[in-house]
Design an enzyme around this catalytic site. Sequence first.
Site, short mmCIF file in Angstrom:
data_model
loop_
_atom_site.label_atom_id
_atom_site.label_comp_id
_atom_site.label_asym_id
_atom_site.label_seq_id
_atom_site.Cartn_x
_atom_site.Cartn_y
_atom_site.Cartn_z
N CYS A 102 0.83 -1.20 0.00
CA CYS A 102 0.00 0.00 0.00
C CYS A 102 0.88 1.26 0.00
O CYS A 102 1.73 1.43 0.87
CB CYS A 102 -0.93 0.01 1.22
SG CYS A 102 -1.91 1.50 1.28
N ASN A 204 0.38 -8.48 -11.12
CA ASN A 204 -0.69 -7.52 -10.87
C ASN A 204 -0.30 -6.16 -11.45
O ASN A 204 0.86 -5.79 -11.47
CB ASN A 204 -0.93 -7.41 -9.35
CG ASN A 204 -1.85 -6.28 -8.96
OD1 ASN A 204 -1.48 -5.36 -8.25
ND2 ASN A 204 -3.09 -6.32 -9.45
N GLY A 228 -7.56 -5.91 -10.30
CA GLY A 228 -8.17 -4.91 -9.43
C GLY A 228 -9.17 -4.05 -10.17
O GLY A 228 -10.33 -4.43 -10.38
#
Length: 330
Positions: A102, A204, A228
């Site tokens: 994050c 990703n 996502g």
Amino acid sequence: MVKIGDIDVGEFPLLLAPMEDVSDPPFRALCKEQGADVVYTEFISSEGLIRDAAKSVMKLDIYEKERPVGIQIFGAVLESMLRSVEIVEASGPDIIDINFGCPVKKVVSKGAGAGILKDIDLMVSLTEAMVKHTKLPVTVKTRLGWDHDSIKIVEVAERLQDVGIKAISIHGRTRAQMYKGEANWAPISEVKNNPRMHIPVFGNGDVNSPEKAVEMRDKFGLDGAMIGRASIGYPWFFKEVKHYFKTGERCAPPTMAERVEAARRHLRMAIDWKGEKLGVFETRRHYTNYFKGIPNFKEYRMKMVTSDDSADVYAAFDEVLEKFGDHQFV
Ligand SMILES: Cc1cc2nc3c(=O)[nH]c(=O)nc-3n(C[C@H](O)[C@H](O)[C@H](O)COP(=O)(O)O)c2cc1C
């Protein structure tokens, strides 16, 4: 067949990415129905969990139908992370995932999320302690590195594997990039090509078309794709990728009736799970994508995103179906 620990997750699995305020039980259920092979919760603060903060605890809710499901936690303090592992375990997930990716300031400034990319020894020791503290498979989600000059993901992935993680998902950007530029999958491929790696390596970042998923599989040789943003308000993305894998062709996009039905179910499940007020409020972010590409739609979207009463939102769905039922999506 790809395995996360003992869990069989199929050939080139598609994973629903953890996304704050998005990857909640209703959305995960819709993605699962459309073919997501593994779903992750949004990140949950270890400090919030040990304080028993209601918002963090609610995020632990999982349902049988969404398995296999991973619960993602973040933090940088060993004791809090270990206590969180115990709390998370009690809600019965299949996987515990650690967020080391994050990029947001409030997380990074505490040394958590991508902040830990500045201290790889701590990242490894924290992970090792957590792996030892649970019987569940532990996975890690991270980024390429802190910035362009500190990309050590091959070494980092190997060290995390050596302390016992069962899979790694890598977002092809550095923390410094946040969400800018294009995701770079080449370093993820290097991780996969390291002859010492034997756990699954999932790619990703920017998988927003079936063709890109094929590229991740065939050109970059990765074990699966974590998806996502392409799924937000569009859970059909998983089905579309799988159809493309099977046939080499794109399948028809969902019809208006299917979109309205999904939006309706999404709202209903959200209200069942978190009550009328929050359910109505937090489902709003999905409507733009559910109904993307329809001309002169603003009036209807405004109704959906400004009404506080679910009856008004359901009525807006009915109106949309009536007015735009024949719209051809491309
Ligand atoms: C709204 C939003 C919330 C996110 N929340 C999380 C999170 O809770 N945990 C996490 O590991 N990553 C989080 N991410 C990052 C995504 O999991 C993913 O790594 C990123 O969006 C890149 O993948 P994509 O291009 O397929 O969207 C979030 C991304 C978005 C857009």
